[in-house]
Design a protein around this motif. Structure first.
Motif, PDB file in Angstrom:
ATOM      1  N   LEU A 226       0.841  -1.191   0.000  1.00 37.95           N
ATOM      2  CA  LEU A 226       0.000   0.000   0.000  1.00 37.95           C
ATOM      3  C   LEU A 226       0.878   1.244   0.000  1.00 37.95           C
ATOM      4  N   PRO A 227       0.377   2.349  -0.555  1.00 36.03           N
ATOM      5  CA  PRO A 227       1.172   3.585  -0.564  1.00 36.03           C
ATOM      6  C   PRO A 227       1.147   4.276   0.795  1.00 36.03           C
ATOM      7  N   PHE A 228       2.306   4.479   1.385  1.00 38.23           N
ATOM      8  CA  PHE A 228       2.426   5.194   2.655  1.00 38.23           C
ATOM      9  C   PHE A 228       3.223   6.474   2.437  1.00 38.23           C
ATOM     10  N   THR A 229       2.941   7.471   3.247  1.00 37.91           N
ATOM     11  CA  THR A 229       3.674   8.734   3.197  1.00 37.91           C
ATOM     12  C   THR A 229       4.108   9.132   4.596  1.00 37.91           C
ATOM     13  N   THR A 230       5.009  10.082   4.663  1.00 40.33           N
ATOM     14  CA  THR A 230       5.480  10.577   5.958  1.00 40.33           C
ATOM     15  C   THR A 230       4.338  11.217   6.734  1.00 40.33           C
ATOM     16  N   GLY A 231       4.295  10.972   8.041  1.00 39.72           N
ATOM     17  CA  GLY A 231       3.201  11.476   8.867  1.00 39.72           C
ATOM     18  C   GLY A 231       3.281  12.969   9.113  1.00 39.72           C
ATOM     19  N   ASP A 232       2.189  13.515   9.606  1.00 43.83           N
ATOM     20  CA  ASP A 232       2.148  14.924   9.956  1.00 43.83           C
ATOM     21  C   ASP A 232       3.008  15.194  11.182  1.00 43.83           C
ATOM     22  N   ASP A 233       3.249  16.464  11.449  1.00 43.07           N
ATOM     23  CA  ASP A 233       3.946  16.839  12.668  1.00 43.07           C
ATOM     24  C   ASP A 233       3.086  16.497  13.881  1.00 43.07           C
ATOM     25  N   ALA A 234       3.703  16.449  15.036  1.00 41.92           N
ATOM     26  CA  ALA A 234       2.959  16.153  16.265  1.00 41.92           C
ATOM     27  C   ALA A 234       1.945  17.263  16.530  1.00 41.92           C
ATOM     28  N   GLY A 235       0.746  16.882  16.930  1.00 41.13           N
ATOM     29  CA  GLY A 235      -0.273  17.869  17.253  1.00 41.13           C
ATOM     30  C   GLY A 235       0.054  18.614  18.534  1.00 41.13           C
ATOM     31  N   SER A 236      -0.406  19.825  18.629  1.00 36.96           N
ATOM     32  CA  SER A 236      -0.133  20.655  19.803  1.00 36.96           C
ATOM     33  C   SER A 236      -1.025  20.240  20.970  1.00 36.96           C
ATOM     34  N   LEU A 237      -0.432  20.144  22.148  1.00 34.70           N
ATOM     35  CA  LEU A 237      -1.180  19.875  23.374  1.00 34.70           C
ATOM     36  C   LEU A 237      -1.389  21.142  24.194  1.00 34.70           C
ATOM     37  N   GLU A 238      -0.991  22.278  23.645  1.00 30.69           N
ATOM     38  CA  GLU A 238      -1.144  23.538  24.357  1.00 30.69           C
ATOM     39  C   GLU A 238      -2.606  23.966  24.370  1.00 30.69           C
ATOM     40  N   LEU A 239      -2.901  25.001  25.152  1.00 26.99           N
ATOM     41  CA  LEU A 239      -4.272  25.469  25.270  1.00 26.99           C
ATOM     42  C   LEU A 239      -4.846  25.848  23.913  1.00 26.99           C
ATOM     43  N   PHE A 240      -4.048  26.545  23.115  1.00 30.69           N
ATOM     44  CA  PHE A 240      -4.446  26.884  21.752  1.00 30.69           C
ATOM     45  C   PHE A 240      -3.324  26.447  20.824  1.00 30.69           C
ATOM     46  N   GLY A 241      -3.657  25.705  19.818  1.00 30.70           N
ATOM     47  CA  GLY A 241      -2.643  25.219  18.888  1.00 30.70           C
ATOM     48  C   GLY A 241      -3.259  24.301  17.851  1.00 30.70           C
ATOM     49  N   ASP A 242      -2.449  23.886  16.895  1.00 32.61           N
ATOM     50  CA  ASP A 242      -2.905  23.018  15.820  1.00 32.61           C
ATOM     51  C   ASP A 242      -2.905  21.579  16.318  1.00 32.61           C
ATOM     52  N   ARG A 243      -4.094  20.988  16.437  1.00 34.85           N
ATOM     53  CA  ARG A 243      -4.190  19.598  16.890  1.00 34.85           C
ATOM     54  C   ARG A 243      -3.843  18.622  15.776  1.00 34.85           C
ATOM     55  N   VAL A 244      -3.710  19.105  14.541  1.00 33.30           N
ATOM     56  CA  VAL A 244      -3.330  18.323  13.364  1.00 33.30           C
ATOM     57  C   VAL A 244      -4.474  17.438  12.855  1.00 33.30           C
ATOM     58  N   THR A 245      -5.187  16.766  13.759  1.00 31.05           N
ATOM     59  CA  THR A 245      -6.240  15.844  13.359  1.00 31.05           C
ATOM     60  C   THR A 245      -7.627  16.475  13.450  1.00 31.05           C
ATOM     61  N   ASN A 246      -8.537  16.021  12.578  1.00 31.91           N
ATOM     62  CA  ASN A 246      -9.939  16.446  12.641  1.00 31.91           C
ATOM     63  C   ASN A 246     -10.761  15.574  13.575  1.00 31.91           C
ATOM     64  N   LEU A 247     -10.206  14.474  14.034  1.00 28.21           N
ATOM     65  CA  LEU A 247     -10.945  13.583  14.924  1.00 28.21           C
ATOM     66  C   LEU A 247     -11.296  14.316  16.216  1.00 28.21           C
ATOM     67  N   GLY A 248     -12.557  14.255  16.587  1.00 26.79           N
ATOM     68  CA  GLY A 248     -13.003  14.956  17.786  1.00 26.79           C
ATOM     69  C   GLY A 248     -13.664  16.282  17.491  1.00 26.79           C
ATOM     70  N   THR A 249     -13.606  16.738  16.238  1.00 28.25           N
ATOM     71  CA  THR A 249     -14.301  17.973  15.884  1.00 28.25           C
ATOM     72  C   THR A 249     -15.761  17.639  15.571  1.00 28.25           C
ATOM     73  N   ASN A 250     -16.558  18.663  15.311  1.00 22.44           N
ATOM     74  CA  ASN A 250     -18.001  18.493  15.154  1.00 22.44           C
ATOM     75  C   ASN A 250     -18.334  17.879  13.796  1.00 22.44           C
ATOM     76  N   LEU A 251     -18.746  16.627  13.800  1.00 28.32           N
ATOM     77  CA  LEU A 251     -19.057  15.902  12.572  1.00 28.32           C
ATOM     78  C   LEU A 251     -20.238  16.499  11.833  1.00 28.32           C
ATOM     79  N   TYR A 252     -21.138  17.173  12.563  1.00 28.00           N
ATOM     80  CA  TYR A 252     -22.384  17.632  11.961  1.00 28.00           C
ATOM     81  C   TYR A 252     -22.280  19.035  11.390  1.00 28.00           C
ATOM     82  N   SER A 253     -21.162  19.705  11.627  1.00 32.12           N
ATOM     83  CA  SER A 253     -21.003  21.044  11.067  1.00 32.12           C
ATOM     84  C   SER A 253     -19.896  21.101  10.028  1.00 32.12           C
TER      85      SER A 253
END
Length: 366
Positions: A226-253
């Protein structure tokens, strides 16, 4: 296994976030007055962030059984001026659990569960941004989460993830929005994408390293299936920052395109079944928590009853069956005796109810 004692905060805040997502979408779809809709969401978040409740949530303990968790969210959903009938509450809880189960299964690395949880907190903060005290409370929960999980290793997060998957085992409901996105099959199983970006810090498959005394002595390469690519950078755990992933965001909006070209299911048989609800002290602690999260009786003039799912839309669910046909059951046609019992229960003063969570846990284990 002691690591399963660290699951409750993730279950509570992630399922709580999913509940708020569904309620927000349905309140808007049914044209509930903005003031009332905002009050429902703020009241629930206020209960979720109440200090005594948080003390119990962040107290390491075995994850309670399914019946106890369901009872907790029944109370939480009614900690406002809104009242849901049994059918709506059942569907609401099914949507919550299926969404979180899907997110846990899609997490590329066990530590991604932290990013999923923080995405839920970020969206909850946006929902109640008109209330400075609630925003401050969400920020405090972020601080507590960082402290609660800061010393956990990848292996410990792996077992936490395994415990969550064990909790969701056999929960299989078809959700229309996932079926339309081809993220779910007609029998309720999820379609899991494979290939694509690897986890942050992981190597792209295709290289074999031969080691002697900790030193690489030889390398060879192969072409992965299967085709694999290099992963994204680590998501930010700070109060405000780029979490990198959409998982956990509002699926209905936010509608997202999902890669469903290949089906794959993780094999977790290498892990022993985690301990869930087997510690008497955990039962007592959860019993206390359930009494802390209880519906307060609001002024009758402000209370409103809501049938969340009275139309056929993208968040309706259907029971899993071996057939692709959906069977619709009209609860209004149930017999008169059942209706009488439901009426009797609905007349009980919620302030006087003393549900025994220990009994619920006994029922769940029987």
């Amino acid at each position: 296994m002691a690591n399963s004692r660290y699951c409750l905060p993730m279950v509570f805040f992630n399922l709580g976030g999913e509940m708020l997502y569904v309620l927000d979408q349905r309140l808007k779809a049914q044209n509930i007055l903005p003031d009332k809709a905002s009050k429902v969401l703020c009241d629930i978040v206020s209960q979720m962030t109440e200090e005594k409740c948080l003390e119990e949530i962040f107290n390491p303990q075995l994850l309670p059984g399914k019946a106890a968790i369901r009872s907790l969210f029944d109370r939480l959903a009614h900690a406002s001026i809104m009242r849901l009938n049994t059918s709506s509450m059942d569907k609401l809880y099914d949507l919550m659990t299926m969404a979180l189960k899907y997110q846990v299964m899609l997490s590329k690395a066990p530590e991604d569960l932290m990013l999923v949880t923080l995405n839920h907190l970020d969206t909850i903060r946006d929902m109640v941004n008109s209330s400075e005290p609630l925003v401050a409370s969400i920020n405090d929960i972020h601080r507590r989460l960082r402290g609660f999980y800061k010393d956990k290793t990848n292996g410990e997060f792996m077992y936490i993830r395994h415990t969550l998957l064990y909790f969701f085992q056999d929960m299989r409901k078809r959700v229309s929005i996932l079926l339309r996105d081809k993220a779910q099959l007609s029998d309720g199983h999820f379609v899991m994408p494979v290939g694509g970006p690897v986890s942050c810090g992981a190597d792209v498959p295709g290289t074999i390293r031969y080691m002697e005394n900790g030193i690489v002595t030889k390398t060879s390469t192969f072409l992965p299936a299967l085709p694999f690519t290099t992963g994204d950078d680590a998501g930010s755990l700070e109060l405000f920052g780029d979490r990198v992933t959409n998982l956990g965001t509002n699926l209905y909006s936010v509608r997202r395109e999902l890669d469903t070209s290949v089906e794959s299911f993780a094999n977790t048989s290498a892990f022993p079944p985690p301990d869930i609800g087997g510690d008497p002290s955990a039962v007592e602690e959860f019993n206390l928590l359930a009494h802390l999260v209880r519906s307060s009786k609001p002024p009758s003039a402000d209370t409103f009853k809501l049938n969340l799912f009275n139309d056929d839309d993208e968040v309706t669910i259907s029971s899993t069956s071996t057939s692709s046909h959906v069977v619709h059951i009209d609860a209004k046609k149930s017999d008169a005796h059942l209706q009488s019992l439901i009426k009797d229960f609905s007349n009980v003063n919620t302030d006087q109810q003393k549900d025994d969570i220990l009994d619920l846990l006994d029922q769940a284990s029987s």
